[in-house]
Design a protein around this motif. Structure first.
Motif, PDB file in Angstrom:
ATOM      1  N   THR A   9       0.833  -1.202   0.000  1.00 48.30           N
ATOM      2  CA  THR A   9       0.000   0.000   0.000  1.00 48.30           C
ATOM      3  C   THR A   9       0.870   1.255   0.000  1.00 48.30           C
ATOM      4  N   ARG A  10       1.939   1.270   0.804  1.00 51.19           N
ATOM      5  CA  ARG A  10       2.845   2.439   0.831  1.00 51.19           C
ATOM      6  C   ARG A  10       3.493   2.652  -0.532  1.00 51.19           C
ATOM      7  N   VAL A  11       3.937   1.573  -1.156  1.00 53.94           N
ATOM      8  CA  VAL A  11       4.562   1.696  -2.485  1.00 53.94           C
ATOM      9  C   VAL A  11       3.554   2.253  -3.479  1.00 53.94           C
ATOM     10  N   VAL A  38      10.618   1.302   1.889  1.00 50.21           N
ATOM     11  CA  VAL A  38      10.619  -0.161   1.807  1.00 50.21           C
ATOM     12  C   VAL A  38      11.955  -0.609   1.230  1.00 50.21           C
ATOM     13  N   ALA A  39      12.270  -1.859   1.460  1.00 47.50           N
ATOM     14  CA  ALA A  39      13.482  -2.437   0.883  1.00 47.50           C
ATOM     15  C   ALA A  39      13.233  -2.745  -0.595  1.00 47.50           C
ATOM     16  N   PHE A  43       9.834  -4.191  -2.580  1.00 50.06           N
ATOM     17  CA  PHE A  43       9.223  -3.630  -3.786  1.00 50.06           C
ATOM     18  C   PHE A  43       9.032  -4.723  -4.833  1.00 50.06           C
ATOM     19  N   TYR A  44      10.108  -5.444  -5.135  1.00 45.96           N
ATOM     20  CA  TYR A  44      10.052  -6.449  -6.197  1.00 45.96           C
ATOM     21  C   TYR A  44       9.250  -7.687  -5.802  1.00 45.96           C
ATOM     22  N   HIS A  45       9.023  -7.872  -4.523  1.00 43.34           N
ATOM     23  CA  HIS A  45       8.121  -8.943  -4.091  1.00 43.34           C
ATOM     24  C   HIS A  45       6.682  -8.619  -4.512  1.00 43.34           C
ATOM     25  N   LYS A  50       8.530  -2.026 -12.994  1.00 39.67           N
ATOM     26  CA  LYS A  50       7.892  -0.713 -12.913  1.00 39.67           C
ATOM     27  C   LYS A  50       6.604  -0.710 -13.733  1.00 39.67           C
ATOM     28  N   ASP A  51       6.602  -1.374 -14.884  1.00 37.59           N
ATOM     29  CA  ASP A  51       5.378  -1.433 -15.688  1.00 37.59           C
ATOM     30  C   ASP A  51       4.243  -2.082 -14.914  1.00 37.59           C
ATOM     31  N   GLU A  52       4.560  -3.111 -14.134  1.00 37.39           N
ATOM     32  CA  GLU A  52       3.522  -3.750 -13.314  1.00 37.39           C
ATOM     33  C   GLU A  52       3.001  -2.769 -12.265  1.00 37.39           C
ATOM     34  N   LEU A  53       3.879  -1.974 -11.693  1.00 43.71           N
ATOM     35  CA  LEU A  53       3.467  -0.951 -10.730  1.00 43.71           C
ATOM     36  C   LEU A  53       2.594   0.104 -11.407  1.00 43.71           C
TER      37      LEU A  53
END
Length: 190
Positions: A9-11, A38-39, A43-45, A50-53
Motif C-alpha cells: 500500500t505504501r509503495v 521499503v526495501a 518492492f520487487y516482491h 515498474k510497468d507492473e506498478l
C-alpha cells in the motif's frame, strides 16, 4: 488480485502521488522505494517491474473513480440529471490546485502501444465510463444511446485535458451547455 500489505500500500500510494504529480517516466523505482521506506526486495516482491506498478496504479485509480462514480450514477433523480452530475463532478475535481490532467490520458500518453498492460487498464476504465453513460442514456430514453455515449466519452476526455490546459473556471461554466448540446438529438434533415 495482489495481497494488500502495508508495504504494498505504501509503495502504491507513493507511486500514485509521484506519477500523477511528475509523470510516470520521470519517476524512478529507486525514488519510489526510498519515499515509500521499503526495501528493494519488498518492492520487487509486490511488483515484478515498474510497468507492473504503473498498471496497478492505473487500476487502483480506476477502482477509486468507479467507486466515486457509482454514487453519482445510482443517485436518485432523473437519468439526465445524474449524467449531468457526473460532468459537474469532473469540473469540481479539476478545480483543485493539485489537478494535473486526467490520470488515464496522462498514462496513455506515456505508453503508446495499445496492447501494453497500462493501455489495457486505461481502455478498461474508459469502456466502463462509456458504458455507464450509455446506461443512463437508455434509462433516459435517448434515441441513440450508443453514439451519444461515444460522444460523451470524447467530451470527457477533452474536458479532462482542457481543465489542465485552459482556465478551469471558464470551462466549468461551459460544461452544462456542452453536455446539453450532446444530449439534445439533432433535428433530422428535411
Amino acid at each position: 488480485m495482489a495481497t494488500k500489505t502495508p508495504a504494498r500500500t505504501r509503495v502504491l500510494d507513493t507511486a500514485s502521488r509521484l506519477f500523477y504529480a511528475e509523470g510516470v517516466h520521470a519517476v524512478g523505482v529507486d525514488r519510489i522505494i526510498a519515499e515509500a521506506a521499503v526495501a528493494k526486495a519488498t518492492f520487487y516482491h509486490h511488483f515484478k517491474s515498474k510497468d507492473e506498478l504503473v498498471t496497478a496504479y492505473v487500476e487502483d485509480q480506476a477502482r477509486r473513480h468507479r467507486e466515486a462514480g457509482e454514487a453519482l450514477f445510482t443517485a436518485s433523480g432523473p437519468p439526465r440529471e445524474r449524467l449531468m452530475s457526473v460532468y459537474t463532478y469532473l469540473g469540481e475535481a479539476a478545480a483543485s490546485p493539485a489537478y494535473r490532467g486526467c490520470v488515464y490520458l496522462n498514462a496513455a500518453a506515456e505508453f503508446p502501444d495499445p496492447a501494453h498492460p497500462v493501455r489495457l487498464a486505461v481502455a478498461a476504465y474508459r469502456r466502463w465510463f462509456r458504458d455507464r453513460m450509455r446506461d443512463l442514456l437508455v434509462a433516459d430514453g435517448h434515441p441513440d444511446p450508443d453514439r451519444t455515449a461515444d460522444i460523451l466519452l470524447v467530451l470527457r476526455d477533452g474536458l479532462a485535458a482542457g481543465f489542465d490546459l485552459d482556465d478551469p473556471v471558464r470551462l466549468r461554466k461551459l460544461v452544462p451547455d456542452a453536455v446539453g448540446r450532446v444530449l439534445t438529438p439533432a433535428a433530422s434533415a428535411g
